[in-house]
Motif scaffolding. Structure first.
Motif, PDB file in Angstrom:
ATOM      1  N   VAL A 129      42.625  36.433  39.023  1.00  0.00           N
ATOM      2  CA  VAL A 129      42.391  36.695  40.458  1.00  0.00           C
ATOM      3  C   VAL A 129      43.471  37.623  41.005  1.00  0.00           C
ATOM      4  O   VAL A 129      43.173  38.591  41.729  1.00  0.00           O
ATOM      5  N   ALA A 130      44.732  37.389  40.638  1.00  0.00           N
ATOM      6  CA  ALA A 130      45.829  38.211  41.156  1.00  0.00           C
ATOM      7  C   ALA A 130      45.705  39.648  40.682  1.00  0.00           C
ATOM      8  O   ALA A 130      45.939  40.595  41.446  1.00  0.00           O
ATOM      9  N   VAL A 131      45.328  39.836  39.407  1.00  0.00           N
ATOM     10  CA  VAL A 131      45.206  41.186  38.857  1.00  0.00           C
ATOM     11  C   VAL A 131      44.017  41.906  39.483  1.00  0.00           C
ATOM     12  O   VAL A 131      44.118  43.082  39.875  1.00  0.00           O
ATOM     13  N   LEU A 132      42.887  41.225  39.601  1.00  0.00           N
ATOM     14  CA  LEU A 132      41.708  41.849  40.210  1.00  0.00           C
ATOM     15  C   LEU A 132      41.964  42.203  41.670  1.00  0.00           C
ATOM     16  O   LEU A 132      41.534  43.254  42.155  1.00  0.00           O
ATOM     17  N   ASP A 133      42.642  41.326  42.348  1.00  0.00           N
ATOM     18  CA  ASP A 133      42.897  41.562  43.774  1.00  0.00           C
ATOM     19  C   ASP A 133      43.828  42.758  43.987  1.00  0.00           C
ATOM     20  O   ASP A 133      43.695  43.499  44.956  1.00  0.00           O
ATOM     21  N   ALA A 134      44.760  42.973  43.042  1.00  0.00           N
ATOM     22  CA  ALA A 134      45.733  44.055  43.203  1.00  0.00           C
ATOM     23  C   ALA A 134      45.242  45.373  42.627  1.00  0.00           C
ATOM     24  O   ALA A 134      45.487  46.435  43.207  1.00  0.00           O
ATOM     25  N   LEU A 135      44.533  45.328  41.461  1.00  0.00           N
ATOM     26  CA  LEU A 135      44.205  46.564  40.745  1.00  0.00           C
ATOM     27  C   LEU A 135      42.716  46.803  40.583  1.00  0.00           C
ATOM     28  O   LEU A 135      42.309  47.914  40.216  1.00  0.00           O
ATOM     29  N   GLY A 136      41.882  45.786  40.820  1.00  0.00           N
ATOM     30  CA  GLY A 136      40.447  45.963  40.683  1.00  0.00           C
ATOM     31  C   GLY A 136      39.960  45.696  39.275  1.00  0.00           C
ATOM     32  O   GLY A 136      40.728  45.345  38.373  1.00  0.00           O
TER      33      GLY A 136
END
Length: 333
Positions: free
Chosen positions: A106-113
């Motif tokens: 979730v953190a990676v998707l939220d920051a980088l897509g």
């Protein structure tokens, strides 16, 4: 009022009798992935583990499930043209292996897509140029593995600087050089000459090592042959020693037997002298008997010697015993 109640139930994830009629509300998550819920473009904190089937009660409200890969992935970037510290152009292709754990999705998707792994392509050109500018041509030729480590370190620095430490630490990366080619043809020609000379030297070294090995082998054969000859001589000497010992033992046994025989003869002579001294008449009788037997024996006739007196009989008996004693004393056994 009923529509509002229906929407509240759906938003809360509650079951509604009409919802199961649509099969699109059911989904599964493949192994090696996790499901991340997205509501109208916003990533939700809920992460669904592999398995299923699961039921998405909020699908009609714009909630969908995205399968996020948690296995190791690899991407190739380049080629990039970069210059060494000597100003020589090189063409570099980089392969990045990356992996994100499910709890960090979730953190990676939220920051980088979703295409977070392609974000490495934006960082690598400057990373490669910076590393190459501090590297010599000889280092690239002989220590390519060090180049991988240097690029990986610089890439991690760029990730922390551009994406923030909280996001960068959630992405595990390994960098390898997928392609490394010098674009200076004159340097390549010089290197080819150097490689040819090194090959020739290596050939000479191998030839010398082969000759040394052959010499050692020949020397080992000679030493083995000499050792075998020495052992054979030692065996012969040992056999001769055994034979000599047998001869010596036999001679010692014969000498001992001769000594015993001579000792018995000496004892017999001493006993005979003692008997003659003690019985002189018997000795005279024995001498007369010997002369009588020798005289008539030479003529081929048989005579019986009779003593002339009773004392001669006694003396003859004594001498008969004496002769028996003498014969037994002369027996070496």
């Amino acid at each position: 009022m009923l529509l509002l109640l229906f929407l509240m139930i759906c938003a809360a994830g509650a079951f509604h009798p009409l919802v199961p009629l649509s099969f699109g509300h059911f989904y599964t998550i493949s192994d090696g992935n996790v499901g991340v819920l997205n509501s109208n473009g916003l990533w939700m904190s809920e992460v669904v583990p592999p398995g299923g089937p699961y039921f998405n009660a909020r699908k009609m409200l714009g909630v969908y499930v995205y399968e996020f890969n948690t296995r190791q992935d690899e991407d190739s970037f380049g080629p990039y043209t970069a210059y060494t510290s000597e100003g020589t152009p090189w063409e570099v292709t980089i392969k990045v292996f990356n992996k994100v754990d499910g709890e960090d999705a979730v953190a990676v998707l939220d920051a980088l897509g979703k295409d977070y792994d392609q974000q490495f392509g934006r960082l690598l050109p400057s990373v490669v140029k910076e590393v190459m500018s501090t590297t010599t041509n000889l280092q690239l030729r002989r220590e390519a593995s060090d180049l991988n480590e240097l690029i990986e370190i610089k890439l991690l620095e760029q990730m922390h600087r551009n994406w923030g430490e909280d996001v960068a630490k959630r992405i595990h990366v390994v960098v390898t050089t997928d392609g490394l080619r010098c674009k200076d043809l004159s340097l390549i020609d010089r290197w080819n000459d150097i490689v040819a000379e090194e090959t020739r030297l290596q050939h000479l070294i191998k030839k010398q090592e082969t000759e040394e090995a052959e010499h050692k082998r020949h020397l080992a054969e000679v030493n083995a042959r000499n050792e075998r000859i020495l052992l054979e001589e030692q065996n012969k000497a040992a056999i001769q020693d055994i034979q000599n010992a047998a001869v010596i033992a036999k001679a010692e046994a014969e000498a001992k037997a001769d000594f015993i025989r001579a000792s018995r003869e000496i004892d017999a002579k001493a006993e005979e002298a003692k008997m003659i001294e003690q019985y002189p008449v018997a000795a005279q009788h024995r001498a007369a008997l010997a002369s009588y037997s020798a005289f008539y024996g030479a003529q081929g006739t048989s005579r019986v010697y009779m003593p002339s007196s009773s004392s001669d009989v006694v003396h003859g008996s004594v001498m008969g015993f004496f002769d028996t004693l003498m014969s037994s004393a002369q027996d070496p056994a």
